[in-house]
Design a protein around this motif. Structure first.
Motif, PDB file in Angstrom:
ATOM      1  N   GLN A  60       0.829  -1.209   0.000  1.00 55.01           N
ATOM      2  CA  GLN A  60       0.000   0.000   0.000  1.00 55.01           C
ATOM      3  C   GLN A  60       0.865   1.261   0.000  1.00 55.01           C
ATOM      4  O   GLN A  60       0.605   2.229   0.722  1.00 55.01           O
ATOM      5  N   GLU A  61       1.905   1.247  -0.855  1.00 59.61           N
ATOM      6  CA  GLU A  61       2.863   2.352  -0.863  1.00 59.61           C
ATOM      7  C   GLU A  61       2.223   3.679  -1.277  1.00 59.61           C
ATOM      8  O   GLU A  61       2.567   4.737  -0.752  1.00 59.61           O
ATOM      9  N   GLU A  62       1.287   3.631  -2.222  1.00 57.22           N
ATOM     10  CA  GLU A  62       0.653   4.864  -2.687  1.00 57.22           C
ATOM     11  C   GLU A  62      -0.136   5.520  -1.560  1.00 57.22           C
ATOM     12  O   GLU A  62      -0.086   6.739  -1.370  1.00 57.22           O
ATOM     13  N   MET A  63      -0.871   4.718  -0.800  1.00 58.50           N
ATOM     14  CA  MET A  63      -1.646   5.249   0.324  1.00 58.50           C
ATOM     15  C   MET A  63      -0.727   5.844   1.385  1.00 58.50           C
ATOM     16  O   MET A  63      -0.971   6.957   1.875  1.00 58.50           O
ATOM     17  N   LYS A  64       0.337   5.142   1.734  1.00 56.94           N
ATOM     18  CA  LYS A  64       1.247   5.631   2.762  1.00 56.94           C
ATOM     19  C   LYS A  64       1.911   6.935   2.323  1.00 56.94           C
ATOM     20  O   LYS A  64       2.043   7.871   3.123  1.00 56.94           O
ATOM     21  N   LEU A  65       2.294   7.008   1.050  1.00 50.66           N
ATOM     22  CA  LEU A  65       2.936   8.224   0.554  1.00 50.66           C
ATOM     23  C   LEU A  65       1.968   9.404   0.590  1.00 50.66           C
ATOM     24  O   LEU A  65       2.330  10.504   1.031  1.00 50.66           O
ATOM     25  N   ALA A  66       0.737   9.197   0.132  1.00 52.70           N
ATOM     26  CA  ALA A  66      -0.255  10.281   0.125  1.00 52.70           C
ATOM     27  C   ALA A  66      -0.495  10.816   1.539  1.00 52.70           C
ATOM     28  O   ALA A  66      -0.605  12.034   1.751  1.00 52.70           O
ATOM     29  N   LEU A  67      -0.567   9.930   2.515  1.00 57.57           N
ATOM     30  CA  LEU A  67      -0.785  10.350   3.901  1.00 57.57           C
ATOM     31  C   LEU A  67       0.407  11.149   4.430  1.00 57.57           C
ATOM     32  O   LEU A  67       0.236  12.193   5.073  1.00 57.57           O
ATOM     33  N   LEU A  68       1.618  10.678   4.154  1.00 59.20           N
ATOM     34  CA  LEU A  68       2.814  11.395   4.611  1.00 59.20           C
ATOM     35  C   LEU A  68       2.894  12.785   3.989  1.00 59.20           C
ATOM     36  O   LEU A  68       3.224  13.768   4.667  1.00 59.20           O
ATOM     37  N   LEU A  69       2.588  12.891   2.700  1.00 58.60           N
ATOM     38  CA  LEU A  69       2.665  14.195   2.025  1.00 58.60           C
ATOM     39  C   LEU A  69       1.671  15.177   2.620  1.00 58.60           C
ATOM     40  O   LEU A  69       1.946  16.375   2.725  1.00 58.60           O
ATOM     41  N   ASN A  70       0.504  14.675   3.034  1.00 61.97           N
ATOM     42  CA  ASN A  70      -0.502  15.569   3.605  1.00 61.97           C
ATOM     43  C   ASN A  70      -0.133  16.054   4.999  1.00 61.97           C
ATOM     44  O   ASN A  70      -0.521  17.167   5.377  1.00 61.97           O
TER      45      ASN A  70
END
Length: 364
Positions: free
Chosen positions: A20-30
């Motif tokens: 779930q790398e895309e989800m984790k990245l989106a959360l970190l960026l926010n």
């Protein structure tokens, strides 16, 4: 330093989440740049959406707040202070400060507008001349995360209120001529299962990023996920200790990225090409352009760079634009794949034969 005391609440560590790398990245960026506008996570049941979001809150460093303040007011930022705190400062009062963990607020599906926004006791306000305000969930979520599971089943009016507060950073409650306004800056995270209905396009567009999560199909990865969950359930503290170093590394990267964000540069040529992608996809409005710019800058900051690269744009563009495309019921291609195809055309890159492999390569 991260607020490690949260380990007592037995939260699965962010660093231990598999896939779930895309989800984790989106959360970190926010959390690096809350102005991105939140994340909408759509996907199958049991794909770790709630687990990942709670793990993110546990990962974040603590915040300084005015002691006893129900709005998590910052001691040194007027934009993050309640009117009561500002009045106390204007009177020259020295305010006590305490450390709190970043608030993580769940909005239940059955919540009312009063529970969300807060209530004013009109009788007390009129009889005693005081603003008798009972803060709601928006007050509690200030400077933190507000998570709405099954957001596609939430009443549209409440979604409107949430999105308005997330965009403006303020919550205003008015009853019978009495008005109360307080800061409400939070990262809005929504999740849902598309089989249970979708958000209206005009509401979906107001989420900064959109992520699609799918059930892991690879047998070895599935076994790894099950094994890790089993070990965590058997010994939460021991499991947390095993990944403590990785957890601390991610937390430090987030803190450094926040500090670096203001100095990250985005070349004018990249900005033009981002807007060209949005134009080619017929994205309505300018939110897509703005969010893609912000997300790319946040990613560069997370990677320790002061300048955005093409690869940064490539990693965030699908998340920033896929939910803004006009839906064609006869079209078979996935909306994220459409974004990637147009990105490759505008950025003069070879179009990948395997879109899923392309996304995995970018994430690694």
């Amino acid at each position: 330093m991260p607020v490690s005391q949260r380990s007592q609440s037995r939260v699965f560590p962010f660093a231990a989440i598999v896939g779930q790398e895309e989800m984790k990245l989106a959360l970190l960026l926010n959390v690096i740049d809350p102005r991105i506008g939140g994340v909408m996570i759509m996907g199958d049941r049991g794909t770790g959406k709630s687990t990942t979001i709670r793990a993110l809150a546990d990962l974040l460093p603590g915040i300084e707040v005015v002691a006893g303040d129900p709005y998590n007011s910052a001691p040194d930022d007027p934009d993050l202070q309640s009117s009561e705190v500002r009045q106390r400062l204007d009177h020259g009062e020295t305010l006590p400060v305490e450390q709190r963990q970043v608030p993580m607020v769940d909005l239940p599906l059955g919540a009312t507008e009063d529970r969300l926004c807060g209530t004013i006791d009109i009788e007390k306000a009129l009889s005693e001349g005081v603003r008798a305000f009972e803060p709601g969930l928006l007050a509690k979520a200030n400077r933190g995360l507000l998570y709405v599971d099954e957001v596609n089943l939430l009443d549209d009016h409440l979604v409107d209120v949430l999105l308005d507060s997330a965009a403006s950073g303020w919550n205003t409650v008015e009853r019978e001529g009495v008005s109360v306004r307080h800061p409400a800056r939070f990262v809005l995270i929504g999740s849902g299962n598309p089989e249970e209905g979708e958000l209206r396009p005009q509401l979906l567009d107001r989420f900064g990023m959109s992520v699609e999560v799918r059930t892991v199909r690879d047998p070895e990865l599935r076994v790894q996920v099950v094994d890790q969950r089993t070990r965590f359930d058997a010994d939460p503290d021991g499991f947390a200790s095993e990944v403590a170093e990785q957890q601390a590394t991610i937390a430090a990267r987030v803190v450094e990225a926040r500090e670096r964000l203001g100095s990250v540069q985005l070349d004018p040529d990249l900005r033009i090409r981002i807007s060209a992608v949005c134009g080619e996809l017929d994205v309505d409005g300018l939110r897509g352009d703005i969010v893609t710019n912000r997300a790319a800058r946040a990613l560069a900051a997370l990677e320790g760079r002061s300048e955005v690269q093409e690869s940064d744009v490539a990693r965030v563009v699908a998340c920033c634009l896929r939910h803004r495309l006009r839906k064609d019921p006869l079209e078979q291609i996935d909306s994220g794949d459409r974004v990637v195809k147009v990105f490759c055309k505008v950025f003069e890159q070879a179009e990948p034969e395997d879109m899923e492999a392309f996304q995995l390569a970018l994430a690694s």
